[in-house]
Design a protein around this motif. Structure first.
Motif, mmCIF file in Angstrom:
data_model
loop_
_atom_site.group_PDB
_atom_site.id
_atom_site.type_symbol
_atom_site.label_atom_id
_atom_site.label_comp_id
_atom_site.label_asym_id
_atom_site.label_seq_id
_atom_site.Cartn_x
_atom_site.Cartn_y
_atom_site.Cartn_z
ATOM 1 N N ARG A 247 0.735 -1.234 -0.013
ATOM 2 C CA ARG A 247 -0.063 -0.084 -0.035
ATOM 3 C C ARG A 247 0.869 1.283 -0.013
ATOM 4 O O ARG A 247 0.254 2.309 -0.508
ATOM 5 C CB ARG A 247 -1.178 -0.043 1.135
ATOM 6 N N ALA A 248 2.004 1.084 0.498
ATOM 7 C CA ALA A 248 3.191 2.457 0.615
ATOM 8 C C ALA A 248 3.771 2.468 -0.862
ATOM 9 O O ALA A 248 4.540 3.368 -0.910
ATOM 10 C CB ALA A 248 3.981 2.213 1.950
ATOM 11 N N GLY A 249 3.376 1.520 -1.673
ATOM 12 C CA GLY A 249 4.360 1.723 -2.908
ATOM 13 C C GLY A 249 5.615 0.383 -3.249
ATOM 14 O O GLY A 249 5.794 0.866 -4.063
ATOM 15 N N LEU A 250 5.636 -0.147 -2.257
ATOM 16 C CA LEU A 250 6.701 -1.127 -2.540
ATOM 17 C C LEU A 250 6.144 -2.265 -3.079
ATOM 18 O O LEU A 250 5.035 -2.909 -2.728
ATOM 19 C CB LEU A 250 7.466 -1.583 -1.309
ATOM 20 N N THR A 251 6.801 -3.015 -3.986
ATOM 21 C CA THR A 251 6.506 -4.417 -4.486
ATOM 22 C C THR A 251 6.902 -5.600 -3.804
ATOM 23 O O THR A 251 7.799 -5.449 -3.104
ATOM 24 C CB THR A 251 6.905 -4.368 -6.063
ATOM 25 N N GLU A 252 6.330 -6.649 -4.139
ATOM 26 C CA GLU A 252 6.849 -7.693 -3.193
ATOM 27 C C GLU A 252 8.304 -8.098 -3.591
ATOM 28 O O GLU A 252 9.114 -8.387 -2.645
ATOM 29 C CB GLU A 252 6.298 -9.006 -3.575
ATOM 30 N N GLN A 253 8.844 -7.795 -4.759
ATOM 31 C CA GLN A 253 10.337 -7.959 -5.213
ATOM 32 C C GLN A 253 11.022 -6.820 -4.245
ATOM 33 O O GLN A 253 12.286 -7.168 -3.816
ATOM 34 C CB GLN A 253 10.558 -7.832 -6.526
ATOM 35 N N ALA A 254 10.361 -5.728 -4.213
ATOM 36 C CA ALA A 254 11.259 -4.625 -3.600
ATOM 37 C C ALA A 254 11.547 -5.140 -2.029
ATOM 38 O O ALA A 254 12.515 -4.575 -1.265
ATOM 39 C CB ALA A 254 10.623 -3.102 -3.537
ATOM 40 N N VAL A 255 10.643 -5.659 -1.412
ATOM 41 C CA VAL A 255 10.608 -6.132 0.079
ATOM 42 C C VAL A 255 11.660 -7.301 0.167
ATOM 43 O O VAL A 255 12.355 -7.153 0.919
ATOM 44 C CB VAL A 255 9.140 -6.545 0.614
ATOM 45 N N ARG A 256 11.665 -8.120 -0.973
ATOM 46 C CA ARG A 256 12.759 -9.172 -1.063
ATOM 47 C C ARG A 256 14.161 -8.628 -1.087
ATOM 48 O O ARG A 256 14.954 -9.074 -0.150
ATOM 49 C CB ARG A 256 12.375 -10.127 -1.914
ATOM 50 N N ARG A 257 14.042 -7.736 -1.753
ATOM 51 C CA ARG A 257 15.717 -6.994 -1.757
ATOM 52 C C ARG A 257 16.019 -6.423 -0.518
ATOM 53 O O ARG A 257 17.174 -6.600 -0.197
ATOM 54 C CB ARG A 257 15.453 -5.813 -2.950
ATOM 55 N N ARG A 258 15.212 -5.808 0.200
ATOM 56 C CA ARG A 258 15.507 -5.222 1.362
ATOM 57 C C ARG A 258 15.971 -6.214 2.511
ATOM 58 O O ARG A 258 16.797 -5.982 3.144
ATOM 59 C CB ARG A 258 14.371 -4.431 1.816
ATOM 60 N N VAL A 259 15.319 -7.489 2.327
ATOM 61 C CA VAL A 259 15.390 -8.404 3.211
ATOM 62 C C VAL A 259 16.896 -9.038 2.889
ATOM 63 O O VAL A 259 17.703 -9.402 3.821
ATOM 64 C CB VAL A 259 14.445 -9.499 3.199
ATOM 65 N N ARG A 260 17.045 -9.319 1.719
ATOM 66 C CA ARG A 260 18.446 -10.025 1.302
ATOM 67 C C ARG A 260 19.456 -8.982 1.575
ATOM 68 O O ARG A 260 20.726 -9.398 1.874
ATOM 69 C CB ARG A 260 18.291 -10.158 -0.161
ATOM 70 N N ALA A 261 19.167 -7.577 1.748
ATOM 71 C CA ALA A 261 20.453 -6.796 1.812
ATOM 72 C C ALA A 261 20.544 -6.525 3.362
ATOM 73 O O ALA A 261 21.555 -5.915 3.960
ATOM 74 C CB ALA A 261 20.066 -5.408 1.461
ATOM 75 N N GLY A 262 19.682 -7.052 4.175
ATOM 76 C CA GLY A 262 19.779 -7.086 5.663
ATOM 77 C C GLY A 262 19.099 -5.899 6.431
ATOM 78 O O GLY A 262 19.155 -5.592 7.349
ATOM 79 N N HIS A 263 18.243 -4.941 5.625
ATOM 80 C CA HIS A 263 17.922 -3.766 5.974
ATOM 81 C C HIS A 263 16.426 -4.105 6.710
ATOM 82 O O HIS A 263 16.027 -3.391 7.442
ATOM 83 C CB HIS A 263 17.449 -2.734 4.812
ATOM 84 N N TRP A 264 15.799 -5.128 6.090
ATOM 85 C CA TRP A 264 14.529 -5.626 6.780
ATOM 86 C C TRP A 264 14.798 -7.074 7.366
ATOM 87 O O TRP A 264 15.367 -7.835 6.667
ATOM 88 C CB TRP A 264 13.483 -5.534 5.789
ATOM 89 N N ARG A 265 14.173 -7.388 8.588
ATOM 90 C CA ARG A 265 14.242 -8.782 9.100
ATOM 91 C C ARG A 265 12.804 -9.369 9.099
ATOM 92 O O ARG A 265 11.928 -8.761 9.445
ATOM 93 C CB ARG A 265 14.658 -8.553 10.615
ATOM 94 N N ARG A 266 12.864 -10.507 8.553
ATOM 95 C CA ARG A 266 11.624 -11.200 8.617
ATOM 96 C C ARG A 266 11.389 -11.729 9.915
ATOM 97 O O ARG A 266 11.902 -12.670 10.364
ATOM 98 C CB ARG A 266 11.764 -12.240 7.432
ATOM 99 N N CYS A 267 9.982 -11.398 10.576
ATOM 100 C CA CYS A 267 9.790 -12.003 11.571
ATOM 101 C C CYS A 267 8.724 -13.188 11.639
ATOM 102 O O CYS A 267 8.972 -14.048 12.511
ATOM 103 C CB CYS A 267 8.880 -10.848 12.423
ATOM 104 N N SER A 268 8.051 -13.133 10.472
ATOM 105 C CA SER A 268 6.963 -14.389 10.207
ATOM 106 C C SER A 268 6.622 -14.246 8.782
ATOM 107 O O SER A 268 6.658 -12.976 8.393
ATOM 108 C CB SER A 268 5.883 -14.493 11.418
ATOM 109 N N PRO A 269 5.858 -15.089 8.290
ATOM 110 C CA PRO A 269 5.613 -15.002 6.887
ATOM 111 C C PRO A 269 4.440 -13.535 6.699
ATOM 112 O O PRO A 269 3.500 -13.418 7.441
ATOM 113 C CB PRO A 269 4.593 -16.049 6.454
ATOM 114 N N GLY A 270 5.218 -12.718 5.979
ATOM 115 C CA GLY A 270 4.228 -11.537 5.580
ATOM 116 C C GLY A 270 4.560 -10.369 6.595
ATOM 117 O O GLY A 270 4.052 -9.391 6.591
ATOM 118 N N VAL A 271 5.547 -10.736 7.758
ATOM 119 C CA VAL A 271 5.866 -9.557 8.714
ATOM 120 C C VAL A 271 7.421 -9.144 8.719
ATOM 121 O O VAL A 271 8.085 -10.218 8.926
ATOM 122 C CB VAL A 271 5.189 -9.810 10.030
ATOM 123 N N PHE A 272 7.675 -7.949 8.827
ATOM 124 C CA PHE A 272 9.062 -7.614 8.720
ATOM 125 C C PHE A 272 9.468 -6.448 9.691
ATOM 126 O O PHE A 272 8.290 -5.463 10.347
ATOM 127 C CB PHE A 272 9.454 -7.150 7.264
#
Length: 286
Positions: A20-45
């Motif tokens: 809703r904030a304008g990020l695609t699922e691919q953009a979210v995955r890139r942030r996780v791979r880069a270590g900027h976002w941490r996955r807490c549970s499926p669909g929650v970061f």
């Protein structure tokens, strides 16, 4: 928009919110791979550029079970500021037909809640205050003082009974009923209830709880003896305004011819015989 969302939500974000904030699922995955976002549970970061606070931990745990989940028990009690201590294990209530595996650090209870028993506070669904109070009070680490907090500051006994009766059969329901029945003697705090139990057990009579005396509410009144007993419970207020009001109340009662006794929770639990002896002496002297 994204920064504001993260600030308001303790650094926790769901995939739906990110979209809703304008990020695609691919953009979210890139942030996780880069270590900027941490996955807490499926669909929650969690955005890993800040402290992972207790608020973030509880929010992530609840959001991990979907949009219909809500914090309950001690997790809700902490979120609603009934207690200063967040639980190690986050209790989450979900509808009975919900699916999904339990996540580490959380405990799931499957129960369909009435609309009245769910609220949203700071963007998180949680059980409403009355249900939270009666459920948390019977959890290990909770205790009757949580119910006292609710009764003295936020809600009424009839609302606690209503929440209890709407949710009979839940875990801890029999213990909650006993606490509610104890609260039904007319007093508002656990300390007052303990004091009235001491009076009943000792055979001292001639008293009433929560009586109006010259415009003030007395915790316990011995009308014939003109003796007022004030009890300070777990949730006793110590802010300057309340302190001054209590002193004005006590002075007014004394000037009106009442003897005022004041006891603390420590007096009632550690020195109950001395408390009863003082009360007996005061009412006998009149």
């Amino acid at each position: 928009m994204l920064d504001d969302l993260l600030r308001r939500h303790d650094g926790v974000i769901t995939l739906t919110q990110a979209n809703r904030a304008g990020l695609t699922e691919q953009a979210v995955r890139r942030r996780v791979r880069a270590g900027h976002w941490r996955r807490c549970s499926p669909g929650v970061f969690f955005v890993d550029d800040r402290e992972f606070t207790d608020a973030a931990r509880i929010r992530a745990a609840v959001w991990g079970y979907g949009q219909s989940a809500c914090a309950s028990g001690l997790a809700s009690a902490w979120w609603l500021e009934l207690t200063r201590f967040p639980p190690d294990i986050v209790e989450v209530t979900v509808p009975r037909d919900s699916h999904g595996r339990r996540h580490n650090g959380s405990r799931v209870r499957r129960r369909n809640l009435a609309h009245l028993d769910i609220i949203e506070r700071r963007g998180l669904r949680t059980t409403a205050l009355p249900l939270t109070a009666i459920e948390a009070a019977v959890r290990r680490g909770g205790g009757p003082k949580l119910m006292d907090q609710a009764l003295q500051r936020h809600t009424e006994l009839r609302q606690l009974w209503g929440a209890h009766l709407r949710n009979t059969g839940r875990y801890g329901s029999p213990a909650a009923r006993l606490l509610l029945q104890a609260a039904d003697d007319g007093t508002k705090s656990q300390a007052e209830r303990l004091f009235t139990r001491l009076l009943n057990a000792s055979g001292i009579s001639g008293w009433k709880a929560n009586q109006n005396v010259i415009g003030y509410e007395a915790d316990v009144l011995f009308g014939a003896a003109k003796v007022v007993v004030e009890v300070d419970g777990f949730a006793f207020h110590t802010d300057p305004e309340t302190f001054e009001r209590d002193r004005r109340k006590q002075n007014a009662l004394v000037l009106a011819g009442y003897q005022v006794l004041r006891f603390t929770w420590l007096d009632l639990t550690e020195y109950s015989e001395r408390v009863l002896a003082l009360v007996q002496s005061a009412i006998s002297a009149r």
